[in-house]
Design a protein around this motif. Structure first.
Motif: not given
Length: 567
Positions: A292-311
């Motif tokens: 539910n977002t226009e942004n590209d947001i990914i959660m890596d279950i193994t590393g427990q980190k969020h990643y967002v793609l910007i530029a």
């Protein structure tokens, strides 16, 4: 992860310096092939992409000029096996093939295949080889895992996170207030947003799509209002940006109240999620994505980190809210990023994951220049805000103009201007400039920290009695290669010029830049278009580089351009 190389390193490894072709010492780049029917094929300096299991892969730009003088550009991907002989201590390049190519649609497939065959035969005839010592020495000087523009900056901007509608209002440094001639209105000159006030009034007014806001300070405390002075409302209507006045039909109709405003005077980006994040699993991976977002947001279950793609750059954080974002080198991304199935809507991010088909296509696009034929009699007039002021670029022989709306540089007593992807030259800093027949070599030394860095990607390809063939690769409009991917902007903040006029510099952050496989980079504001580009400002190509503002808005929660649309 596959090894990636500095672009310049291929000169030594693949068809380059210290390499011999038969008995002849290698020639410089570009290299010219002339066919029996007088067709000229020019091969430009190759660029390496990877080296693994003795297989070297790279790409190069190619131009073809026929008898009628028409110049056509394309690009090819090369793959060759490096055979080593320990007895002779030599390495030879064998089984050279072209694995991909990209040419204009008006060239037939048969012609492309003939061209590819000719290129391979020509390169093979050079019998390229080098000593193992030379090969080892070359490899030892290469920084493993590196490719592209080494002087780019990837420091994270300020990243805001919201779970309700909001708009990021960008101001280029501290607000600069200017009185509009022959009116009683003042406006903020160094923002693409419409922000104005009456000279004798205390309140500023901001116009965004169908909404008006009011505040006594420019940088905070904005509240929606329906009471706007008539002269300010009329001014906004008279200078509404053409083609950008309609609200987003997907989101704005769902609103029950105007979105909140976040004002930033430094490089910043805005992440918006419609309520609490709706995490969805990505098949065949240990990844989740926020639906539910226009942004590209990914959660890596193994590393427990969020990643967002910007530029085109990935930033990671343990949570979305804490703002503790750090840049992630493309080669350090979790391996599952490259395994996202094409059918997943979030698969559009693979253009920013090295080694994927999408990233290779993006790299291929970076090699193809936009070209034009220019009349040698063409001239332009270069202007300044006052007397010309130049600033030296440290470590180079180049100085650039601070107070011109055009890109002007000085190189050892000569003045050059790059306008609409064309080089012009003059012996004086002001007045009329003529079309240049050569490009100053010194521009190759420009670092990314320099505001005019993008002109190093503008070229003079050929000179005829009446015509000059010119062109530029995507670096001119701020699209660069880094670590096997394509990123937008240099990542640096450049101070603008402000005197009698305001001249902004290229920006990386603040406009939600995202990659579109159909047309390259596009912009959005996380909520709607129609908020920026107020037509009155004395901008020269405001904010968005040589191509101007290119909306590329992503309607709804489709995360860019997923494979369904692309197919």
């Amino acid at each position: 992860m596959k090894d990636l190389f500095k672009i310049g390193a291929i000169l030594t490894i693949l068809f380059g310096v210290n390499t011999t072709y038969g008995q002849d010492e290698v020639a410089g780049w570009p290299r010219l092939i002339t066919t029996a029917n007088d067709v000229e094929i020019t091969l430009y300096q190759p660029q390496a992409d990877q080296f693994e299991n003795n297989i070297l892969e790279g790409r190069m730009a190619v131009s073809v000029k026929g008898k009628k003088g028409k110049l056509i550009f394309g690009a090819v991907w090369l793959k060759t096996f490096i055979a080593t002989d320990l007895d002779t201590q030599m390495a030879a390049f064998e089984s050279i093939e072209i694995t991909q190519s990209r040419f204009p649609d008006d060239i037939t497939e048969a012609n492309v295949e003939d061209l590819k065959t000719l290129i391979v035969e020509e390169i093979t005839s050079w019998e390229p080889e080098m000593s193992l010592d030379e090969l080892k020495a070359s490899l030892s000087t290469i920084e493993d895992g590196y490719s592209g523009d080494q002087s780019l900056s990837h420091d994270p901007p300020v990243i805001y996170y919201r779970e309700s509608p909001a708009v990021l209002v960008s101001i280029d440094g501290d607000p600069i207030v200017k009185k509009l001639d022959n009116t009683s209105i003042e406006y903020i000159v160094n923002s693409p947003f419409f922000i104005a006030k009456e000279t004798k009034g205390d309140d500023y007014y901001l116009k965004g799509a169908k909404y008006w806001y009011r505040s006594k300070t420019v940088t905070s405390d904005w509240e929606s209002t329906t009471k706007v002075p008539k002269d300010i409302k009329d001014l906004a209507a008279e200078n509404a940006p053409e083609g950008m006045t309609q609200p987003n039909p997907t989101l704005e109709e769902e609103l029950t109240e105007p979105p909140a405003l976040i004002v930033s005077t430094v490089p910043a980006e805005l992440i918006i999620v419609n309520g609490k994040p709706d995490y969805q699993p990505i098949r065949e991976t240990q990844l989740l994505y926020v639906k539910n977002t226009e942004n590209d947001i990914i959660m890596d279950i193994t590393g427990q980190k969020h990643y967002v793609l910007i530029a085109g750059r990935f930033y990671s954080s343990s949570t979305l809210q804490d703002g503790d974002w750090a840049f992630v080198n493309p080669t350090d991304l979790p391996a599952d990023f490259a395994k996202i199935p094409d059918e997943e809507s979030i698969s559009s991010i693979q253009a920013s994951v090295p080694g994927t088909e999408e990233s290779q296509e993006a790299l291929l696009d970076q090699s193809i220049p936009q070209t034009a034929q220019v009349d040698r009699n063409k001239t332009i007039v270069v202007e300044y805000d006052g007397e010309p002021k130049f600033e030296d670029v440290t470590g180079t022989k180049v100085a650039y103009a601070l107070n011109s709306p055009q890109t002007v540089i000085r190189v050892e007593g000569k003045y050059y201007c790059v306008d609409e992807g064309i080089w012009f030259v003059s012996d004086q800093p002001t007045g009329t400039f003529a079309v240049a027949t050569e490009r100053p070599e010194e521009v190759e030394d420009l670092p990314a920290s320099c505001p005019v860095y993008n002109i190093k990607y503008v070229y003079v390809y050929d000179v005829q009695p009446d015509i000059v063939y010119v062109g530029y690769t995507p670096g001119y409009y701020h699209s660069y290669v880094y670590m096997g991917t394509v990123v937008y902007g240099t990542g640096y903040y450049y101070r603008p010029w402000y005197g009698a006029y305001y001249y902004p510099r290229p920006m990386t952050y603040g406009f939600s830049v995202h990659w579109n496989p159909y047309s390259g980079w596009g912009f959005s504001l996380g909520f709607s278009y129609g908020w920026v580009g107020w037509g009155f400002h004395p901008y020269y190509r405001p904010y968005w580089g040589p191509r101007g503002y290119y909306a590329g808005y992503r309607h709804g929660y489709y995360h860019g351009y997923h494979r369904g649309y692309r197919a």
